[in-house]
Design an enzyme around this catalytic site. Structure first.
Site, short mmCIF file in Angstrom:
data_model
loop_
_atom_site.label_atom_id
_atom_site.label_comp_id
_atom_site.label_asym_id
_atom_site.label_seq_id
_atom_site.Cartn_x
_atom_site.Cartn_y
_atom_site.Cartn_z
N ASN A 1 0.96 -1.02 -0.19
CA ASN A 1 0.08 0.11 0.05
C ASN A 1 0.86 1.10 0.02
OD1 ASN A 1 -1.94 2.01 0.43
ND2 ASN A 1 -2.28 1.49 2.73
N LYS B 1 0.20 4.23 -0.08
CA LYS B 1 -0.49 5.56 0.49
C LYS B 1 -0.31 6.80 -0.51
CE LYS B 1 -0.02 3.10 4.94
NZ LYS B 1 0.18 3.25 6.31
N HIS C 1 -9.41 1.41 5.42
CA HIS C 1 -8.31 1.70 6.07
C HIS C 1 -8.27 2.57 7.25
CE1 HIS C 1 -3.76 2.72 6.78
NE2 HIS C 1 -3.59 1.41 6.02
N GLU D 1 -6.50 4.97 8.04
CA GLU D 1 -6.07 6.17 7.56
C GLU D 1 -7.48 7.29 7.02
OE1 GLU D 1 -2.50 5.57 5.80
OE2 GLU D 1 -1.62 5.23 7.66
N GLU E 1 -4.92 -4.66 10.71
CA GLU E 1 -4.08 -3.86 10.78
C GLU E 1 -4.25 -3.05 12.25
OE1 GLU E 1 -2.29 -2.73 7.06
OE2 GLU E 1 -3.98 -1.26 7.30
N GLY F 1 2.88 2.25 10.81
CA GLY F 1 3.92 3.27 10.82
C GLY F 1 4.80 3.47 12.10
N SER G 1 3.90 -2.31 10.34
CA SER G 1 5.33 -2.55 10.45
C SER G 1 5.88 -3.55 10.12
CB SER G 1 5.70 -2.14 12.04
OG SER G 1 5.05 -0.52 12.47
P1 13P Z 1 3.16 0.38 7.85
O1 13P Z 1 3.84 -0.89 7.11
O2 13P Z 1 4.04 1.65 7.15
O3 13P Z 1 3.13 0.12 9.20
O4 13P Z 1 1.85 0.56 6.98
C1 13P Z 1 0.88 -0.55 7.19
C2 13P Z 1 -0.25 -0.08 6.48
O5 13P Z 1 -1.25 0.86 6.83
C3 13P Z 1 -0.72 -0.80 5.37
O6 13P Z 1 -1.72 -0.49 4.99
#
Ligand code: 13P
Length: 266
Positions: A12, A14, A104, A106, A176, A182, A222
């Site tokens: 992903n 983003k 997601h 976010e 997740e 992150g 992560s």
């Molecule tokens: P990270 O791998 O940067 O922690 O992000 C995970 C994520 O949100 C994937 O959709």
């Protein structure tokens, strides 16, 4: 019995990479995987670029018959009309996308995406012939209260409530935990397994064992090449949804190779 589910390693991106960077990345990743004799039949690798890069990725994949798959990071719940800035599921499907990430954390945080909206996104994705990757997972607060499994299962249940068996079987779930995204704080393999198993068991109770066995459940938060092998060795973890580590083609290639190798032993 070994799992019949093909592992999925999904990047992903983003809001990273313009279409030129996306083009360069895809070429590099495919070259690295080809150099490693990667067997796409035994492990799927998917990328989730920004809307603005989807066309470039499609052109590359189709021109060179690349074996990677790809999808979008979100979708409108409406099919067309006066919705400035929105992108419909049909528009995404017409770019050759197989998947759309839905819900997601976010998107839930920065946009008005509540459960009702997420249900509608799932329906829109399915109606356009694609598969939704439904993201669920607890915040630190729910984990502190020890209700993380109920919370994640409840999020899946809220969205799948009105689906029929055939629709439910097309779902992919990404567990997740919000606190792991992150932050460098990865869940333990055991807690990823516990969540994936709880989600799978609940899907089984609602839709039957066939659906529970078909749905791929990914872990996200992560993930790196340092923790991927241990995580995917767990019986109910079928792959990853990767953020930061998916912005580095070599790292993503290494994770895909670890996923293939480790899941072959399950
Ligand atoms: P990270 O791998 O940067 O922690 O992000 C995970 C994520 O949100 C994937 O959709």
């Amino acid at each position: 019995m070994p799992s019949q589910r093909r592992p999925l390693v999904a990047g992903n991106w983003k809001m990273n990479f313009d279409h030129l960077e996306a083009t360069y990345f895809v070429q590099k990743l495919v070259w690295l995987l080809r150099d490693a004799h990667f067997d796409f039949k035994r492990c799927e690798v998917a990328l989730f670029p920004s809307f603005t890069s989807l066309r470039s990725v499609q052109v590359l994949v189709e021109a060179d018959k690349l074996k990677i798959t790809y999808g979008a990071q979100s979708v409108s719940v409406t099919t067309q009309g006066a919705f400035t800035g929105d992108v419909s599921a049909d528009m995404i499907a017409h770019l050759g996308c197989s998947y759309v990430i839905v819900g997601h954390s976010e998107r839930r945080k920065y946009h008005p995406e509540d459960d009702a909206n997420i249900v509608d996104q799932v329906r829109a994705v399915l109606a356009a012939g694609m598969q939704p990757i439904l993201c669920v997972g607890e915040s630190f607060e729910e984990r502190r209260q020890g209700i993380e499994l109920d919370f994640a299962v409840g999020q899946v249940r809220d969205v799948t409530r009105d689906l029929n068996d055939e629709q439910a079987a097309k779902l992919i779930v990404a567990y997740e935990p919000v606190w792991a995204i992150g932050t460098g704080m990865v869940a333990t393999p055991q807690s990823a397994q516990d969540a994936a198993k709880a989600i799978r068991d609940d899907l089984g109770a609602t839709f039957g064992q066939g659906v529970a066995d078909a749905v791929r459940i990914l872990y996200g938060g992560s993930v790196t090449s340092k923790n991927a092998a241990e995580m995917i060795a767990e019986p109910d973890v079928d792959g990853f949804l990767i953020g930061g580590a998916a912005l580095d083609a070599e790292e993503l290639c290494t994770i895909a190779r670890l996923a293939l190798k480790t899941s072959a032993r399950k």
